[in-house]
Design a protein around this motif. Structure first.
Motif, short mmCIF file in Angstrom:
data_model
loop_
_atom_site.label_atom_id
_atom_site.label_comp_id
_atom_site.label_asym_id
_atom_site.label_seq_id
_atom_site.Cartn_x
_atom_site.Cartn_y
_atom_site.Cartn_z
N THR A 184 32.48 54.82 49.96
CA THR A 184 33.81 54.60 49.35
C THR A 184 34.86 54.39 50.43
N GLU A 240 30.57 50.28 45.40
CA GLU A 240 31.97 50.63 45.10
C GLU A 240 32.81 49.37 44.95
N LEU A 241 32.59 48.38 45.80
CA LEU A 241 33.35 47.14 45.71
C LEU A 241 33.04 46.40 44.40
N ARG A 242 31.78 46.37 44.02
CA ARG A 242 31.42 45.72 42.75
C ARG A 242 32.04 46.45 41.57
N ARG A 243 32.10 47.77 41.67
CA ARG A 243 32.69 48.56 40.58
C ARG A 243 34.15 48.19 40.36
N THR A 244 34.83 47.79 41.42
CA THR A 244 36.24 47.43 41.33
C THR A 244 36.45 45.93 41.23
N GLY A 245 35.36 45.18 40.98
CA GLY A 245 35.51 43.76 40.69
C GLY A 245 35.24 42.80 41.81
N ARG A 300 38.24 46.23 52.23
CA ARG A 300 39.36 45.61 51.50
C ARG A 300 40.54 45.37 52.44
#
Length: 312
Positions: free
Chosen positions: A86, A169-174, A93
Protein backbone atom coordinates in the motif's frame (compact mmCIF):
# COMPACT_ATOMS: atom_id res chain seq x y z
CA UNK A 1 8.06 -24.60 0.72
CA UNK A 2 9.36 -22.16 3.30
CA UNK A 3 7.26 -19.33 1.86
CA UNK A 4 4.14 -21.54 1.75
CA UNK A 5 4.66 -22.66 5.36
CA UNK A 6 5.20 -19.07 6.51
CA UNK A 7 1.97 -17.99 4.81
CA UNK A 8 0.09 -20.76 6.66
CA UNK A 9 1.55 -20.00 10.08
CA UNK A 10 0.89 -16.29 9.63
CA UNK A 11 -2.80 -17.14 9.27
CA UNK A 12 -2.93 -19.43 12.33
CA UNK A 13 -0.58 -17.90 14.90
CA UNK A 14 -0.97 -14.51 16.56
CA UNK A 15 1.09 -11.88 14.76
CA UNK A 16 3.14 -9.08 16.20
CA UNK A 17 3.62 -5.60 14.80
CA UNK A 18 6.48 -5.61 12.32
CA UNK A 19 7.50 -2.13 13.37
CA UNK A 20 7.39 -2.11 17.18
CA UNK A 21 6.59 -5.68 18.22
CA UNK A 22 3.16 -4.97 19.71
CA UNK A 23 1.33 -8.33 19.91
CA UNK A 24 -1.64 -9.50 17.84
CA UNK A 25 -1.33 -7.00 15.03
CA UNK A 26 0.49 -7.09 11.72
CA UNK A 27 1.22 -3.37 11.87
CA UNK A 28 -0.10 -1.16 14.64
CA UNK A 29 -1.76 2.19 13.84
CA UNK A 30 1.32 4.18 14.90
CA UNK A 31 3.68 2.16 12.72
CA UNK A 32 1.22 2.21 9.84
CA UNK A 33 1.13 5.99 10.08
CA UNK A 34 4.94 6.12 10.00
CA UNK A 35 4.87 4.03 6.84
CA UNK A 36 1.99 5.62 4.92
CA UNK A 37 0.87 8.63 6.93
CA UNK A 38 2.82 11.27 5.01
CA UNK A 39 2.64 12.09 1.32
CA UNK A 40 5.30 10.27 -0.73
CA UNK A 41 8.12 12.52 -1.87
CA UNK A 42 10.84 12.56 -4.48
CA UNK A 43 14.17 11.28 -3.21
CA UNK A 44 17.68 11.86 -4.55
CA UNK A 45 20.80 10.23 -3.19
CA UNK A 46 23.92 12.33 -2.83
CA UNK A 47 25.81 11.91 -5.10
CA UNK A 48 23.02 11.24 -7.58
CA UNK A 49 24.07 8.58 -10.13
CA UNK A 50 23.87 9.61 -13.79
CA UNK A 51 20.93 7.87 -15.40
CA UNK A 52 18.89 7.51 -12.22
CA UNK A 53 15.18 7.94 -13.08
CA UNK A 54 12.88 10.09 -10.97
CA UNK A 55 12.33 8.17 -7.72
CA UNK A 56 9.59 8.65 -5.12
CA UNK A 57 9.58 7.07 -1.67
CA UNK A 58 6.77 6.60 0.81
CA UNK A 59 8.78 7.03 4.02
CA UNK A 60 12.27 7.59 5.46
CA UNK A 61 14.19 4.43 6.23
CA UNK A 62 14.36 4.71 10.00
CA UNK A 63 12.82 3.41 13.23
CA UNK A 64 9.50 1.57 12.67
CA UNK A 65 9.76 1.65 8.87
CA UNK A 66 13.22 0.11 8.94
CA UNK A 67 12.05 -2.58 11.37
CA UNK A 68 9.04 -3.46 9.20
CA UNK A 69 11.11 -3.76 6.01
CA UNK A 70 13.68 -5.96 7.73
CA UNK A 71 10.96 -8.12 9.29
CA UNK A 72 9.44 -8.70 5.87
CA UNK A 73 12.70 -9.22 3.99
CA UNK A 74 14.88 -11.10 6.45
CA UNK A 75 12.51 -12.69 8.96
CA UNK A 76 9.76 -13.76 6.58
CA UNK A 77 6.93 -11.70 8.08
CA UNK A 78 4.96 -12.11 4.87
CA UNK A 79 1.75 -10.52 6.12
CA UNK A 80 3.63 -7.21 6.04
CA UNK A 81 3.59 -7.34 2.24
CA UNK A 82 0.13 -5.80 2.11
CA UNK A 83 0.82 -2.61 4.15
CA UNK A 84 4.23 -2.29 2.48
CA UNK A 85 2.53 -2.68 -0.91
CA UNK A 86 0.00 0.00 0.00
CA UNK A 87 2.85 2.37 0.83
CA UNK A 88 4.60 1.50 -2.43
CA UNK A 89 1.38 2.12 -4.38
CA UNK A 90 1.31 5.64 -2.94
CA UNK A 91 4.87 6.26 -4.12
CA UNK A 92 3.96 4.93 -7.57
CA UNK A 93 1.02 7.34 -7.83
CA UNK A 94 3.25 10.24 -6.77
CA UNK A 95 5.77 9.43 -9.48
CA UNK A 96 3.41 9.13 -12.41
CA UNK A 97 3.13 12.90 -12.89
CA UNK A 98 6.82 13.01 -13.82
CA UNK A 99 6.21 10.83 -16.86
CA UNK A 100 4.42 13.63 -18.74
CA UNK A 101 6.71 16.25 -20.24
CA UNK A 102 5.37 19.05 -22.46
CA UNK A 103 6.85 19.35 -25.93
CA UNK A 104 8.85 22.62 -25.97
CA UNK A 105 8.40 25.24 -28.62
CA UNK A 106 10.89 24.97 -31.46
CA UNK A 107 11.03 21.18 -31.68
CA UNK A 108 11.53 20.27 -35.36
CA UNK A 109 8.19 20.18 -37.14
CA UNK A 110 8.84 16.74 -38.61
CA UNK A 111 9.04 15.27 -35.12
CA UNK A 112 6.34 17.31 -33.42
CA UNK A 113 3.37 15.26 -34.63
CA UNK A 114 5.03 11.96 -33.80
CA UNK A 115 6.01 13.04 -30.30
CA UNK A 116 2.74 14.68 -29.28
CA UNK A 117 -0.32 12.89 -28.07
CA UNK A 118 -3.80 14.34 -28.50
CA UNK A 119 -3.34 16.12 -25.17
CA UNK A 120 -0.16 17.90 -26.30
CA UNK A 121 2.11 15.75 -24.12
CA UNK A 122 4.99 13.59 -25.21
CA UNK A 123 4.02 10.05 -26.11
CA UNK A 124 6.31 7.26 -24.92
CA UNK A 125 8.29 6.12 -27.92
CA UNK A 126 7.16 9.10 -29.96
CA UNK A 127 3.59 7.88 -29.95
CA UNK A 128 4.48 4.74 -31.88
CA UNK A 129 1.20 2.92 -31.32
CA UNK A 130 0.89 3.76 -27.60
CA UNK A 131 -1.61 5.68 -25.53
CA UNK A 132 -0.53 9.08 -24.16
CA UNK A 133 1.14 8.87 -20.78
CA UNK A 134 -1.67 10.72 -19.09
CA UNK A 135 -4.26 8.44 -20.67
CA UNK A 136 -5.55 5.10 -19.49
CA UNK A 137 -2.66 2.88 -20.68
CA UNK A 138 -1.49 0.05 -18.49
CA UNK A 139 0.84 0.62 -15.57
CA UNK A 140 3.76 -1.82 -15.51
CA UNK A 141 5.52 -2.39 -12.18
CA UNK A 142 8.98 -3.88 -12.71
CA UNK A 143 10.54 -5.11 -9.45
CA UNK A 144 14.31 -5.06 -9.03
CA UNK A 145 15.48 -8.67 -8.88
CA UNK A 146 17.11 -10.45 -5.95
CA UNK A 147 19.84 -12.98 -6.63
CA UNK A 148 18.83 -16.61 -6.75
CA UNK A 149 20.95 -17.27 -3.68
CA UNK A 150 19.14 -14.53 -1.72
CA UNK A 151 15.72 -15.82 -2.75
CA UNK A 152 16.65 -19.35 -1.68
CA UNK A 153 18.04 -18.13 1.66
CA UNK A 154 14.99 -15.97 2.45
CA UNK A 155 12.40 -18.28 1.00
CA UNK A 156 10.78 -15.47 -0.99
CA UNK A 157 11.51 -12.48 -3.23
CA UNK A 158 10.67 -9.38 -1.12
CA UNK A 159 10.55 -6.80 -3.91
CA UNK A 160 8.35 -8.96 -6.12
CA UNK A 161 5.97 -9.77 -3.27
CA UNK A 162 5.58 -6.09 -2.36
CA UNK A 163 5.15 -5.17 -6.04
CA UNK A 164 2.30 -7.67 -6.37
CA UNK A 165 0.61 -6.17 -3.30
CA UNK A 166 1.09 -2.66 -4.72
CA UNK A 167 -0.40 -3.68 -8.06
CA UNK A 168 -3.43 -5.09 -6.26
CA UNK A 169 -3.88 -1.85 -4.33
CA UNK A 170 -3.57 0.21 -7.51
CA UNK A 171 -6.13 -1.94 -9.32
CA UNK A 172 -8.47 -1.60 -6.35
CA UNK A 173 -8.40 2.16 -6.82
CA UNK A 174 -8.93 1.99 -10.58
CA UNK A 175 -5.40 1.93 -12.02
CA UNK A 176 -4.80 -0.93 -14.51
CA UNK A 177 -1.53 -2.07 -12.91
CA UNK A 178 0.31 -5.34 -13.33
CA UNK A 179 3.70 -6.71 -12.37
CA UNK A 180 6.31 -7.62 -14.98
CA UNK A 181 9.22 -9.39 -13.27
CA UNK A 182 11.40 -9.29 -16.37
CA UNK A 183 14.74 -8.15 -14.93
CA UNK A 184 17.43 -10.78 -14.39
CA UNK A 185 20.98 -10.82 -13.09
CA UNK A 186 23.27 -11.63 -16.00
CA UNK A 187 26.39 -12.04 -13.86
CA UNK A 188 27.40 -12.39 -10.24
CA UNK A 189 28.06 -9.21 -8.25
CA UNK A 190 30.02 -8.62 -5.06
CA UNK A 191 28.29 -7.99 -1.74
CA UNK A 192 27.31 -4.32 -1.69
CA UNK A 193 27.89 -3.94 2.07
CA UNK A 194 30.82 -1.65 2.74
CA UNK A 195 30.96 -0.25 -0.81
CA UNK A 196 30.61 3.47 -1.43
CA UNK A 197 28.38 4.97 -4.12
CA UNK A 198 31.01 4.88 -6.88
CA UNK A 199 32.04 1.32 -6.03
CA UNK A 200 28.42 0.17 -6.07
CA UNK A 201 27.90 1.66 -9.52
CA UNK A 202 31.01 -0.11 -10.80
CA UNK A 203 29.97 -3.35 -9.12
CA UNK A 204 26.53 -3.32 -10.76
CA UNK A 205 27.45 -1.92 -14.18
CA UNK A 206 26.02 -4.26 -16.80
CA UNK A 207 24.83 -6.73 -14.18
CA UNK A 208 21.13 -6.73 -15.14
CA UNK A 209 19.28 -7.62 -18.30
CA UNK A 210 15.71 -7.99 -19.45
CA UNK A 211 14.69 -11.62 -19.89
CA UNK A 212 13.90 -12.96 -23.36
CA UNK A 213 10.56 -11.61 -24.51
CA UNK A 214 10.43 -9.05 -21.72
CA UNK A 215 11.45 -6.10 -23.85
CA UNK A 216 8.49 -6.57 -26.17
CA UNK A 217 6.13 -6.65 -23.18
CA UNK A 218 7.66 -3.43 -21.85
CA UNK A 219 7.49 -1.72 -25.23
CA UNK A 220 3.95 -2.84 -25.99
CA UNK A 221 2.50 0.16 -24.19
CA UNK A 222 2.00 1.65 -20.79
CA UNK A 223 4.06 3.39 -18.18
CA UNK A 224 7.00 1.57 -16.60
CA UNK A 225 7.69 2.02 -12.91
CA UNK A 226 10.78 0.35 -11.45
CA UNK A 227 9.99 -0.68 -7.88
CA UNK A 228 11.91 -1.89 -4.84
CA UNK A 229 11.51 -1.96 -1.09
CA UNK A 230 14.52 0.30 -0.40
CA UNK A 231 16.85 2.66 -2.25
CA UNK A 232 20.12 3.78 -0.67
CA UNK A 233 22.78 5.01 -3.14
CA UNK A 234 20.59 4.51 -6.22
CA UNK A 235 23.12 2.21 -7.93
CA UNK A 236 20.71 -0.72 -8.30
CA UNK A 237 17.90 1.50 -9.61
CA UNK A 238 20.26 3.15 -12.09
CA UNK A 239 21.40 -0.22 -13.44
CA UNK A 240 17.80 -1.43 -13.69
CA UNK A 241 16.83 1.68 -15.66
CA UNK A 242 19.81 1.19 -17.98
CA UNK A 243 18.81 -2.42 -18.66
CA UNK A 244 15.20 -1.46 -19.43
CA UNK A 245 16.21 1.43 -21.70
CA UNK A 246 18.67 -0.74 -23.61
CA UNK A 247 16.24 -3.61 -24.10
CA UNK A 248 13.31 -1.47 -25.24
CA UNK A 249 15.42 0.69 -27.55
CA UNK A 250 16.76 -2.43 -29.28
CA UNK A 251 13.34 -3.52 -30.49
CA UNK A 252 11.72 -0.11 -31.04
CA UNK A 253 13.78 2.30 -33.18
CA UNK A 254 11.13 4.99 -32.73
CA UNK A 255 12.28 5.36 -29.14
CA UNK A 256 15.75 6.46 -30.24
CA UNK A 257 15.15 10.18 -30.62
CA UNK A 258 18.22 11.42 -28.71
CA UNK A 259 19.93 13.00 -31.69
CA UNK A 260 16.88 14.93 -32.84
CA UNK A 261 16.00 16.25 -29.41
CA UNK A 262 19.61 17.17 -28.62
CA UNK A 263 19.87 19.04 -31.93
CA UNK A 264 16.67 20.93 -31.14
CA UNK A 265 18.02 21.79 -27.72
CA UNK A 266 21.28 23.14 -29.12
CA UNK A 267 19.45 25.38 -31.57
CA UNK A 268 17.15 26.67 -28.90
CA UNK A 269 19.86 27.33 -26.31
CA UNK A 270 21.75 29.36 -28.90
CA UNK A 271 18.73 31.63 -29.29
CA UNK A 272 18.43 34.94 -27.50
CA UNK A 273 17.30 35.03 -23.89
CA UNK A 274 14.08 36.83 -24.81
CA UNK A 275 12.20 33.54 -24.67
CA UNK A 276 13.47 32.28 -21.32
CA UNK A 277 10.91 29.52 -21.01
CA UNK A 278 11.89 28.20 -24.41
CA UNK A 279 15.57 28.06 -23.51
CA UNK A 280 14.89 26.28 -20.23
CA UNK A 281 12.69 23.78 -22.01
CA UNK A 282 15.46 23.03 -24.47
CA UNK A 283 17.92 22.36 -21.69
CA UNK A 284 15.46 19.98 -20.06
CA UNK A 285 14.90 18.17 -23.32
CA UNK A 286 18.52 17.94 -24.48
CA UNK A 287 19.79 14.41 -24.26
CA UNK A 288 16.52 12.78 -23.22
CA UNK A 289 14.83 10.00 -25.14
CA UNK A 290 11.42 8.49 -25.63
CA UNK A 291 12.43 5.62 -23.34
CA UNK A 292 13.17 8.03 -20.50
CA UNK A 293 9.71 9.54 -20.88
CA UNK A 294 8.09 6.21 -20.02
CA UNK A 295 10.17 5.27 -16.95
CA UNK A 296 10.08 6.38 -13.34
CA UNK A 297 10.76 4.59 -10.06
CA UNK A 298 9.16 4.11 -6.65
CA UNK A 299 10.33 2.57 -3.38
CA UNK A 300 8.84 2.04 0.05
CA UNK A 301 11.70 3.79 1.83
CA UNK A 302 14.92 5.74 1.32
CA UNK A 303 17.50 7.25 3.71
CA UNK A 304 16.22 10.36 5.53
CA UNK A 305 18.88 12.63 4.04
CA UNK A 306 17.78 11.77 0.49
CA UNK A 307 14.43 13.44 1.29
CA UNK A 308 16.20 16.63 2.32
CA UNK A 309 18.15 17.24 -0.88
CA UNK A 310 16.31 19.80 -2.98
CA UNK A 311 17.58 20.70 -6.42
CA UNK A 312 16.00 22.90 -9.06
Amino acid sequence: MRGWWQDLTDLVLPAECGGCGRPRTVLCPECRAALSGAAPRRVRPDPEPPGLPVVHAAAPYEDEVRAALLAHKERGALTLARPLGTALAGAVRAGLGHLCLPVPKGLPTAWDGRLRGDNGQLRPGGGHGRAPLSGTGSLLLVPLPSSRQAVRARGHDPARRIALAAAGELRRTGAPARVLAVLRQRRAVADQAGLNSRQRLDNLAGALEVAAGGARLLASGGRVVLVDDLMTTGASMTEAARAVRAAVAEIDPYLDIDACVAEAGERMTEATTVDTDRTQAARRMAGTSGVDDMICAAVVAAPPDSFEINRN
